[in-house]
Design a protein around this motif. Structure first.
Motif, PDB file in Angstrom:
ATOM      1  N   ALA A  44      -8.720  -7.473  -0.673  1.00  0.00           N
ATOM      2  CA  ALA A  44      -8.972  -9.099  -0.928  1.00  0.00           C
ATOM      3  C   ALA A  44      -7.545  -9.620  -1.295  1.00  0.00           C
ATOM      4  O   ALA A  44      -7.379 -10.582  -1.008  1.00  0.00           O
ATOM      5  N   THR A  45      -6.684  -8.882  -1.988  1.00  0.00           N
ATOM      6  CA  THR A  45      -5.221  -9.244  -2.195  1.00  0.00           C
ATOM      7  C   THR A  45      -4.683  -9.571  -0.658  1.00  0.00           C
ATOM      8  O   THR A  45      -3.633 -10.720  -0.824  1.00  0.00           O
ATOM      9  N   GLY A  46      -4.647  -8.653  -0.024  1.00  0.00           N
ATOM     10  CA  GLY A  46      -4.210  -8.866   1.420  1.00  0.00           C
ATOM     11  C   GLY A  46      -4.524 -10.289   2.279  1.00  0.00           C
ATOM     12  O   GLY A  46      -3.711 -11.000   2.692  1.00  0.00           O
ATOM     13  N   LYS A  47      -5.756 -10.335   1.787  1.00  0.00           N
ATOM     14  CA  LYS A  47      -6.261 -11.831   2.472  1.00  0.00           C
ATOM     15  C   LYS A  47      -5.602 -13.106   1.915  1.00  0.00           C
ATOM     16  O   LYS A  47      -5.232 -14.296   2.283  1.00  0.00           O
ATOM     17  N   LEU A  48      -5.440 -12.987   0.332  1.00  0.00           N
ATOM     18  CA  LEU A  48      -4.723 -14.175  -0.342  1.00  0.00           C
ATOM     19  C   LEU A  48      -3.571 -14.212   0.041  1.00  0.00           C
ATOM     20  O   LEU A  48      -2.789 -15.387   0.207  1.00  0.00           O
ATOM     21  N   LEU A  49      -2.633 -13.116   0.298  1.00  0.00           N
ATOM     22  CA  LEU A  49      -1.434 -13.282   0.545  1.00  0.00           C
ATOM     23  C   LEU A  49      -1.292 -13.817   2.073  1.00  0.00           C
ATOM     24  O   LEU A  49      -0.479 -14.852   2.173  1.00  0.00           O
ATOM     25  N   ALA A  50      -1.945 -13.446   2.891  1.00  0.00           N
ATOM     26  CA  ALA A  50      -2.105 -13.744   4.406  1.00  0.00           C
ATOM     27  C   ALA A  50      -2.294 -15.199   4.386  1.00  0.00           C
ATOM     28  O   ALA A  50      -1.914 -16.113   5.226  1.00  0.00           O
ATOM     29  N   ALA A  51      -3.292 -15.805   3.440  1.00  0.00           N
ATOM     30  CA  ALA A  51      -3.704 -17.238   3.618  1.00  0.00           C
ATOM     31  C   ALA A  51      -2.397 -18.251   3.328  1.00  0.00           C
ATOM     32  O   ALA A  51      -2.325 -19.226   3.783  1.00  0.00           O
ATOM     33  N   GLY A  52      -1.456 -17.676   2.426  1.00  0.00           N
ATOM     34  CA  GLY A  52      -0.429 -18.454   2.101  1.00  0.00           C
ATOM     35  C   GLY A  52      -0.590 -19.597   1.230  1.00  0.00           C
ATOM     36  O   GLY A  52      -1.708 -19.792   0.860  1.00  0.00           O
ATOM     37  N   PRO A  53       0.481 -20.130   0.750  1.00  0.00           N
ATOM     38  CA  PRO A  53       0.530 -21.264  -0.381  1.00  0.00           C
ATOM     39  C   PRO A  53      -0.402 -22.566  -0.172  1.00  0.00           C
ATOM     40  O   PRO A  53      -0.962 -23.058  -0.954  1.00  0.00           O
ATOM     41  N   ARG A  54      -0.283 -22.987   1.031  1.00  0.00           N
ATOM     42  CA  ARG A  54      -0.645 -24.281   1.556  1.00  0.00           C
ATOM     43  C   ARG A  54      -2.362 -24.079   1.315  1.00  0.00           C
ATOM     44  O   ARG A  54      -3.174 -24.838   0.984  1.00  0.00           O
ATOM     45  N   HIS A  55      -2.687 -23.023   1.991  1.00  0.00           N
ATOM     46  CA  HIS A  55      -4.159 -22.743   2.111  1.00  0.00           C
ATOM     47  C   HIS A  55      -4.698 -22.464   0.535  1.00  0.00           C
ATOM     48  O   HIS A  55      -5.926 -23.043   0.144  1.00  0.00           O
ATOM     49  N   LEU A  56      -3.909 -21.911  -0.271  1.00  0.00           N
ATOM     50  CA  LEU A  56      -4.407 -21.805  -1.569  1.00  0.00           C
ATOM     51  C   LEU A  56      -4.470 -23.169  -2.428  1.00  0.00           C
ATOM     52  O   LEU A  56      -5.452 -23.488  -3.003  1.00  0.00           O
ATOM     53  N   LEU A  57      -3.417 -23.787  -2.330  1.00  0.00           N
ATOM     54  CA  LEU A  57      -3.501 -25.253  -2.669  1.00  0.00           C
ATOM     55  C   LEU A  57      -4.528 -26.134  -2.227  1.00  0.00           C
ATOM     56  O   LEU A  57      -5.455 -26.536  -2.995  1.00  0.00           O
ATOM     57  N   GLU A  58      -5.010 -25.925  -1.048  1.00  0.00           N
ATOM     58  CA  GLU A  58      -5.981 -26.828  -0.443  1.00  0.00           C
ATOM     59  C   GLU A  58      -7.250 -26.445  -0.908  1.00  0.00           C
ATOM     60  O   GLU A  58      -8.367 -27.071  -1.215  1.00  0.00           O
ATOM     61  N   SER A  59      -7.431 -25.068  -1.054  1.00  0.00           N
ATOM     62  CA  SER A  59      -8.851 -24.371  -1.695  1.00  0.00           C
ATOM     63  C   SER A  59      -9.149 -24.597  -3.118  1.00  0.00           C
ATOM     64  O   SER A  59     -10.157 -24.742  -3.390  1.00  0.00           O
ATOM     65  N   ALA A  60      -7.806 -24.624  -3.784  1.00  0.00           N
ATOM     66  CA  ALA A  60      -8.045 -24.767  -5.231  1.00  0.00           C
ATOM     67  C   ALA A  60      -8.212 -26.327  -5.374  1.00  0.00           C
ATOM     68  O   ALA A  60      -9.267 -26.542  -6.245  1.00  0.00           O
ATOM     69  N   GLN A  61      -7.890 -27.229  -4.553  1.00  0.00           N
ATOM     70  CA  GLN A  61      -8.330 -28.703  -4.708  1.00  0.00           C
ATOM     71  C   GLN A  61      -9.650 -28.756  -4.416  1.00  0.00           C
ATOM     72  O   GLN A  61     -10.740 -29.467  -5.102  1.00  0.00           O
ATOM     73  N   ALA A  62      -9.986 -27.858  -3.117  1.00  0.00           N
ATOM     74  CA  ALA A  62     -11.587 -28.262  -2.668  1.00  0.00           C
ATOM     75  C   ALA A  62     -12.540 -27.855  -3.874  1.00  0.00           C
ATOM     76  O   ALA A  62     -13.627 -27.901  -3.880  1.00  0.00           O
ATOM     77  N   SER A  63     -11.827 -26.586  -4.709  1.00  0.00           N
ATOM     78  CA  SER A  63     -13.031 -26.086  -5.593  1.00  0.00           C
ATOM     79  C   SER A  63     -12.914 -26.536  -6.950  1.00  0.00           C
ATOM     80  O   SER A  63     -13.239 -26.109  -7.626  1.00  0.00           O
ATOM     81  N   SER A  64     -11.927 -27.693  -7.106  1.00  0.00           N
ATOM     82  CA  SER A  64     -11.954 -28.492  -8.039  1.00  0.00           C
ATOM     83  C   SER A  64     -11.396 -27.473  -9.265  1.00  0.00           C
ATOM     84  O   SER A  64     -11.834 -27.471 -10.464  1.00  0.00           O
ATOM     85  N   LEU A  65     -10.237 -26.648  -8.774  1.00  0.00           N
ATOM     86  CA  LEU A  65     -10.033 -25.586 -10.059  1.00  0.00           C
ATOM     87  C   LEU A  65      -8.798 -26.355 -10.723  1.00  0.00           C
ATOM     88  O   LEU A  65      -8.253 -27.532 -10.722  1.00  0.00           O
ATOM     89  N   ARG A  66      -8.755 -26.307 -12.079  1.00  0.00           N
ATOM     90  CA  ARG A  66      -7.952 -26.822 -12.898  1.00  0.00           C
ATOM     91  C   ARG A  66      -6.579 -25.934 -13.103  1.00  0.00           C
ATOM     92  O   ARG A  66      -6.950 -24.573 -12.954  1.00  0.00           O
ATOM     93  N   SER A  67      -5.669 -26.280 -13.733  1.00  0.00           N
ATOM     94  CA  SER A  67      -4.272 -25.534 -13.867  1.00  0.00           C
ATOM     95  C   SER A  67      -4.468 -24.354 -14.423  1.00  0.00           C
ATOM     96  O   SER A  67      -3.982 -23.276 -14.174  1.00  0.00           O
ATOM     97  N   ALA A  68      -5.134 -24.205 -15.611  1.00  0.00           N
ATOM     98  CA  ALA A  68      -5.411 -23.285 -16.503  1.00  0.00           C
ATOM     99  C   ALA A  68      -6.097 -22.025 -15.766  1.00  0.00           C
ATOM    100  O   ALA A  68      -5.990 -20.834 -16.260  1.00  0.00           O
ATOM    101  N   THR A  69      -6.964 -22.356 -14.797  1.00  0.00           N
ATOM    102  CA  THR A  69      -7.664 -21.470 -14.140  1.00  0.00           C
ATOM    103  C   THR A  69      -6.778 -20.463 -13.288  1.00  0.00           C
ATOM    104  O   THR A  69      -6.843 -19.202 -13.524  1.00  0.00           O
TER     105      THR A  69
END
Ligand code: ZN
Ligand code: ZN
Length: 375
Positions: free
Chosen positions: A292-317
């Protein structure tokens, strides 16, 4: 023919003060080589180390964290093997590359499997591949079998084992004694571990393992378009490991949805049975976390930002109350709303609506400039 190696080349023929010289094999682990030396002389490992270093209770400690220079000098004199070769067979140099100093008194060092020692007894910390043992002239343990990101044998494409398949005891070669001479034997029940059956390695953990090995060897790794020093890359990976474990414990939360969007199989994972630290987990539980960690690394920071936004994550999460975050994560966390922000929460669910894509793109462009200055 020179044996291929990843971590150290071992030694050729040696002139030793011991009756039976025992050269260090390529990638062999220091502590278990000492056991092999003892058994080859027909002596108990405890007796050998008692002669080498009187008053030092070696087998209650983790010898592979590194041996002090004056003690290493004694070992060099007796074994006929250069001090630098002996040191390279310990985990000291790798731990330094990971950004970890290796004090003897800390129970768990990040990314190094913990032995969980109690007197001479251990709860784990050493893995093996039965097929590797099967091809050795004299079965020996590899240094990489102590690394927490290793869960597979790359040579045989097999999942590593961390217990005796016959009696399920942890692997404790230092408790073998003559007339036993093979390290591949279980010290608890005497079963020959070469006969243990292994499963094929899963692609996910093996891919992570290969990448992480490369990061140690090259001195850097990638996260999206950014280049990270080895220590930073492992710091980031450890952060993702933690995030995955949080998400698995509460698979219905927004974080789980966000990580699943990035390819991590959160729903297919179960929380660790014991909830122990990563370096104390059984090999099978570590393998799924690494995939699972390998998937998150491979996704890269832009996708993390996009999916964090799409999932309505707050900064504290994403912050998870940590005082130190990996540099590229810090910027993403700062770009997410916190609870006091003015963006309106849904009155029913309390969740914040995702940002429109063009706003995310704008935030990303700004972060990219900031991140470039860091890396
Ligand atoms: Zn193998
Ligand atoms: Zn056994």
């Amino acid at each position: 023919m020179v044996a291929s190696h990843t971590w150290h080349p071992g030694t050729g023929r040696i002139e030793s003060r011991w009756p039976v010289p025992v050269p260090l094999e390529a990638d062999e682990l220091l502590s278990t080589w000492l056991v092999r030396v003892a058994l080859s002389q027909g002596c108990d490992p405890l007796v050998l180390t008692g002669e080498l270093w009187p008053k030092w209770r070696v087998w209650t400690l983790d010898l592979d964290r590194g041996v002090a220079t004056e003690r290493l000098r004694i070992l060099e004199r007796m074994s006929g093997i250069d001090m630098s070769a002996l040191d390279a067979a310990s985990l000291r140099i790798i731990a330094i590359a990971l950004g970890t100093t290796v004090p003897g008194d800390v129970a768990v060092i990040p990314w190094i499997l913990a032995l969980g020692s109690r007197n001479r007894q251990r709860h784990g910390g050493l893995q093996y591949c039965p097929q590797c043992f099967g091809t050795d002239n004299s079965p020996f343990y590899r240094l990489q079998w102590r690394l927490a990101w290793h869960s597979c044998c790359r040579v045989h494409g097999a999942a590593l084992l961390d217990r005796c398949c016959h009696c399920t005891a942890p692997i404790e070669p230092h408790r073998l004694s003559p007339p036993q001479s093979l390290l591949s034997v279980c010290s608890s029940c005497g079963y020959d571990l070469r006969a243990c059956h292994t499963m094929a390695a899963d692609a996910g953990p093996l891919a992570f393992q290969i990448t992480a090995d490369d990061v140690v060897r090259c001195g850097y790794g990638k996260y999206g378009e950014f280049t990270l020093a080895t220590a930073e890359w492992f710091f980031l990976s450890r952060y993702f490991l933690m995030l995955v474990r949080v998400a698995v414990r509460n698979s219905s939360c927004n974080l789980a949805g966000c990580l699943a969007m990035l390819g991590a199989d959160i729903l297919g994972m179960r929380p660790a049975v014991t909830g122990l630290g990563f370096e104390l987990l059984p090999v099978g539980e570590r393998a799924v976390l690494l995939a699972a960690t390998g998937k998150l690394l491979a996704a890269g920071p832009r996708h993390l930002l996009e999916s964090a936004q799409a999932s309505s994550l707050r900064s504290a999460t994403l912050r998870q109350g940590l005082p130190n975050l990996p540099a590229h994560i810090r910027d993403i966390v700062d770009a997410l709303p916190n609870q006091s922000r003015s963006r309106k929460a849904n009155s029913k669910t309390g969740e914040i609506a995702p940002l429109p894509r063009k706003v995310v793109t704008r935030i990303w462009a700004r972060l990219q400039r900031k991140m470039r200055r860091i890396s």
